[in-house]
Design an enzyme around this catalytic site. Structure first.
Site, mmCIF file in Angstrom:
data_model
loop_
_atom_site.group_PDB
_atom_site.id
_atom_site.type_symbol
_atom_site.label_atom_id
_atom_site.label_comp_id
_atom_site.label_asym_id
_atom_site.label_seq_id
_atom_site.Cartn_x
_atom_site.Cartn_y
_atom_site.Cartn_z
ATOM 1 C CG ASP A 136 -10.066 -3.661 -3.598
ATOM 2 O OD1 ASP A 136 -9.063 -4.035 -2.956
ATOM 3 O OD2 ASP A 136 -11.191 -4.174 -3.452
ATOM 4 C CD GLU A 141 -3.320 -5.404 -2.173
ATOM 5 O OE1 GLU A 141 -4.107 -4.831 -1.403
ATOM 6 O OE2 GLU A 141 -3.657 -5.853 -3.295
ATOM 7 C CG ASP A 144 -10.708 -8.764 0.771
ATOM 8 O OD1 ASP A 144 -11.330 -7.693 0.782
ATOM 9 O OD2 ASP A 144 -10.182 -9.239 -0.257
#
Length: 840
Positions: A411, A414, A494
């Site tokens: 997670d 990015e 999300d």
């Protein structure tokens, strides 16, 4: 007349703009054309363009300024595809030289270097609207946009399935609580499919810098794409069948490896299950309530002070013991491993010590280690463009793998960083590329940002393979790039607990599937917020027919397990999860197909039925079909277009001849009215493949699912986890119709032995005869042993007479045929040699 004049003015302006860009150099600039064995190269002034054929149906286009072409390297496209070559036949036509292959022809303008690509019939498939536009290092490519062309792909961007009239930015971004208009999102997949009148093609821009795609926002007659820097390197590939385009994209960028079987079971997660007793409590409740499930997730609260690769011993005093208890109940544990390493100058934190010692972190321009604030506080970030760093990263999983964890969740990759105005690394942070196929060099984060998450998941995948070579890794990633499907499955990020987010899920997963990610899902029930009982029920119903079925929510929200909301809601949810497990042979067969071909599990209707609509448009775009999707080629799932509405709605079916999955009844559908242009053509209006429709009355405990006539769907007896051996025969649901066929794939679900022949594959077919029904069971292929000794055939759409006789390989048997409502059933032995069964 005024609007017509305005339209003419707009077109004139575009033409004038094109003319202005047609001369990047002076009119006297030199130009030349040379032919290659597999293509053509042209030069006008300082501008060069090289078009090569990799296959008859795949062209690569590279453009550069100056004498030296850019580095020929790629994070996305496989070397064997990038260096493939197909011979071409040159075509010299004055100012429009070109070449043709067995499938395509290309022409090039000597002065502007504009290209046009046609199929063998002369139909234009891709055409420059004007010359390439440069603005410093940035570039933009403009293509003619036919009024009836549609666009799909770019991963899980929000909005409609069709990208037409939309514009998008590709820059991996942590987009918590994203909404329908949010852009950019977590992934950058610079690939799209064009679709026009049943003809499909693909375009992949292989550029890792911040890029953008405009499908008619700026101009109604052009679409465009470009990047702020980097190489002009793109691929065009032709179908014309859309499946062929998807398969070619997989040939270019790689196929998804076959995940472990358990990953297709129901998965329960939240931020966070802690302490250890709560994890075991959830597992126990799933088994006590007989809700099938295979995985439980641990989010960051299992760690000490949110530091990756640590364990909070006060909350999880015996992690190996807990994992052992879960395994005893056939649960697999998936653990989060964010990529930020706490900047902890203590010898008790090996990820920091070994990372610094190995020079494994990205740098500031002055050579110092870059740090940013994330969950553990100040943190350092691995330099995943270095192969040595990826190897080091893989070693960090050793203890968790030894303890028995079966999957890992990457997670925040990015990468997401809290203390910067851009929520990510500064663009001048330095990465060091040390990768086979690339020149060893430094690169700024502006170039590497969009591939950073993919290389993180790659490091995890390859590290797990190194630690346990005999087991298939399971890696779940949030951020990725084109080709990332080679290393991880993904989810949409999300999302929110809202009816609109439930509605958005289907087109996001469909476009992910078209973009290489056959294995994907969304946070079931929504991550941000607490769903109403009805919303959670509807979401669990839908997710039962999607590749990754993971119920997940954030910290501070209400409980979101299947039993929340009372016995009535739990019973409905359990029924749909059970149906998923009964369909596991079908789902796993689709997964194996995806690993070979790249075809997704969740499919838009046009992928299987490209010619369903008489007007040539994808029928998915019709209001009545907008929420529908296919699970594989045979199951059509048709939720309400707007799931919070209580009105009756119309389900559009691509053809006649469908069955109700739940009852086995033939669907009583009616022919849809056709467009005026189609109605004027008697050949079109008489086409039996044109869309049909059926009216549906919505009920909370029902999700319309239809089965294509001619399908043979393998199913299994109910189990509570994929680790259990199904207790009984294999079921084949035979839905009589034209081209009646089906298949089944099985293996051990966990190792790579299937690559060496340890698999089981069966093919089935059926046909109606004058005497009755003939069902052909193919022999078992491969060395893997079946868990069944008998096959229970359920035949729909065929009513045998009283006292029907069952023959196997022309020998009459005493097998009894049970006649039920809408079906006939019988059980036959399966010795693995195949058989021809006839009911007369």
């Amino acid at each position: 007349m005024r609007s017509k004049g305005l339209f003419i003015a707009v077109i004139f302006g575009l033409l004038f703009s094109a003319a202005a860009w047609a001369q990047p150099e002076s009119a006297a600039s030199s130009s030349s054309v040379s032919y290659l064995q597999n293509g053509i190269e042209a030069q006008h002034g300082s501008l060069h363009e090289r078009i090569t054929a990799l296959r008859d149906d795949v062209l690569r286009i590279r453009i550069w300024r100056g004498d030296t072409p850019p580095e020929d390297a790629s994070w996305a496209v496989l070397p064997e595809a990038r260096h493939a070559s197909a011979p071409v036949m040159k075509e010299e036509a004055g100012e429009q030289p070109g070449f043709h292959t067995g499938a395509l022809s290309l022409t090039l303008d000597r002065q502007t270097l504009e290209i046009a690509i046609r199929d063998k019939t002369g139909e234009i498939l891709l055409q420059d609207a004007r010359p390439i536009r440069y603005d410093g290092d940035a570039f933009r490519i403009y293509k003619v946009m036919p009024i009836d062309e549609h666009y799909f792909g770019l991963g899980d961007k929000t909005g409609p399935l069709d990208r037409r009239n939309e514009a998008f930015t590709l820059w991996n971004t942590d987009a918590y609580r994203f909404q329908e208009s949010t852009d950019p999102l977590y992934k950058s997949i610079p690939y799209f499919m064009t679709y026009r009148a049943g003809r499909a093609a693909g375009v992949l821009l292989d550029n890792t810098w911040r890029s953008s795609f405009d499908f008619g926002k700026e101009s109604p007659v052009e679409y465009s794409f470009g990047a702020i820097a980097g190489p002009v390197d793109y691929y065009f590939f032709y179908g014309p069948d859309p499946k062929r385009v998807v398969e070619t994209y997989a040939w270019l960028t790689g196929k998804s490896p076959l995940p472990p079987l358990w990953s297709f079971g129901f998965q329960q997660s939240r931020y966070s299950y802690a302490p250890q007793s709560r994890v075991l409590e959830v597992a126990k409740r799933l088994r006590t309530d007989r809700i099938p499930a295979d995985a439980i997730y641990l989010d960051i609260d299992f760690q000490e002070k949110n530091r990756p690769f640590t364990v909070d011993r006060s909350a999880f005093p015996d992690l190996p013991g807990m994992i052992a208890q879960l395994k005893a109940e056939n649960f697999h544990l998936v653990m989060i491993t964010d990529l930020h390493i706490a900047d902890l100058h203590e010898p008790t934190y090996p990820p920091y010590d070994t990372g610094v010692a190995g020079d494994n972190f990205v740098k500031n321009p002055d050579g110092s280690i870059y740090s940013g604030i994330v969950w553990p506080g100040r943190s350092l970030f691995p330099d995943f463009t270095r192969q040595e760093t990826r190897k080091w990263w893989g070693t960090l999983f050793r203890d968790f793998v030894r303890d028995g964890a079966d999957g890992f969740w990457n997670d925040m990759n990015e990468p997401s960083i809290f203390n910067t105005p851009t929520s990510t690394m500064p663009l001048n942070v330095v990465h060091r590329i040390d990768e086979p196929g690339f020149a060893s060099r430094d690169a700024t984060h502006a170039e590497i940002h969009n591939v950073y998450g993919m290389e993180n998941s790659r490091a995890t995948y390859e590290g797990l393979l190194a630690l346990n070579p005999g087991s298939r890794p399971f890696v779940l990633t949030r951020a990725t790039y084109a080709g990332g499907q080679r290393y991880a499955v993904t989810w949409t990020g999300d999302n929110s607990s809202s009816w609109n987010h439930l509605r958005m899920t289907t087109p996001m997963l469909e476009n992910l599937g078209l973009s290489g990610f056959a294995f994907s899902g969304a946070d079931v029930g929504g991550f941000a917020g607490t769903p109403s009982p009805e919303l959670l029920t509807r979401w669990l119903e839908l997710a039962a027919f999607q590749p990754i079925d993971r119920d997940h929510t954030e910290k501070g929200t209400g409980d979101q397990e299947p039993w929340v909301g009372g016995p009535e809601q739990e019973s409905i949810r359990r029924h749909f999860i059970e149906t998923r497990y009964e369909l596991m042979p079908y789902i796993y067969t689709l997964a194996e197909e995806a690993s070979r071909t790249g075809l997704p599990l969740v499919r838009p209707l046009f992928l299987e039925f490209p010619h369903a609509a008489a007007d040539g448009h994808p029928m998915d775009l019709d209001s009545g079909a907008g929420a529908e999707f296919l699970l594989g080629p045979d199951l059509l799932i048709a939720p309400q277009p707007y799931p919070d509405e209580i009105d009756n709605y119309q389900v559009e079916l691509p053809t006649s001849g469908w069955y109700d999955f739940w009852t086995g009844e033939r669907v009583d559908s009616h022919l849809l009215p056709q467009p005026v242009t189609a109605a004027l053509d008697p050949e079109q209006t008489s086409d039996p493949k044109q869309p049909y429709a059926v009216q549906v009355v919505p009920h909370l405990d029902r999700l319309p699912v239809f089965v294509r006539a001619g399908s043979i769907v393998p199913m299994a007896p109910l189990v509570e986890s994929t680790g259990e051996t199904p207790p009984g025969p294999l079921t084949l649901r035979v839905y009589v119709g034209d081209s009646c066929a089906g298949s089944l794939y099985q293996d051990d679900g966990k190792s790579f032995a299937y690559k060496h022949g340890a698999y089981l594959r069966m093919n089935f077919s059926c046909r109606l005869t004058k005497e009755g029904l003939q069902l052909k069971l193919g022999p078992h292929q491969g060395s893997y042993s079946a868990w069944w000794k008998e096959i229970h055939a359920e035949v729909y759409g065929f009513a045998p007479r009283d006292g029907a006789i069952v023959s196997i390989d022309s020998k009459q048997t005493s097998i009894r045929v049970d006649r039920g409502e809408n079906r006939a059933g019988f059980v036959i032995p399966d010795d693995g040699n195949g058989a021809e069964v006839e009911i007369r």
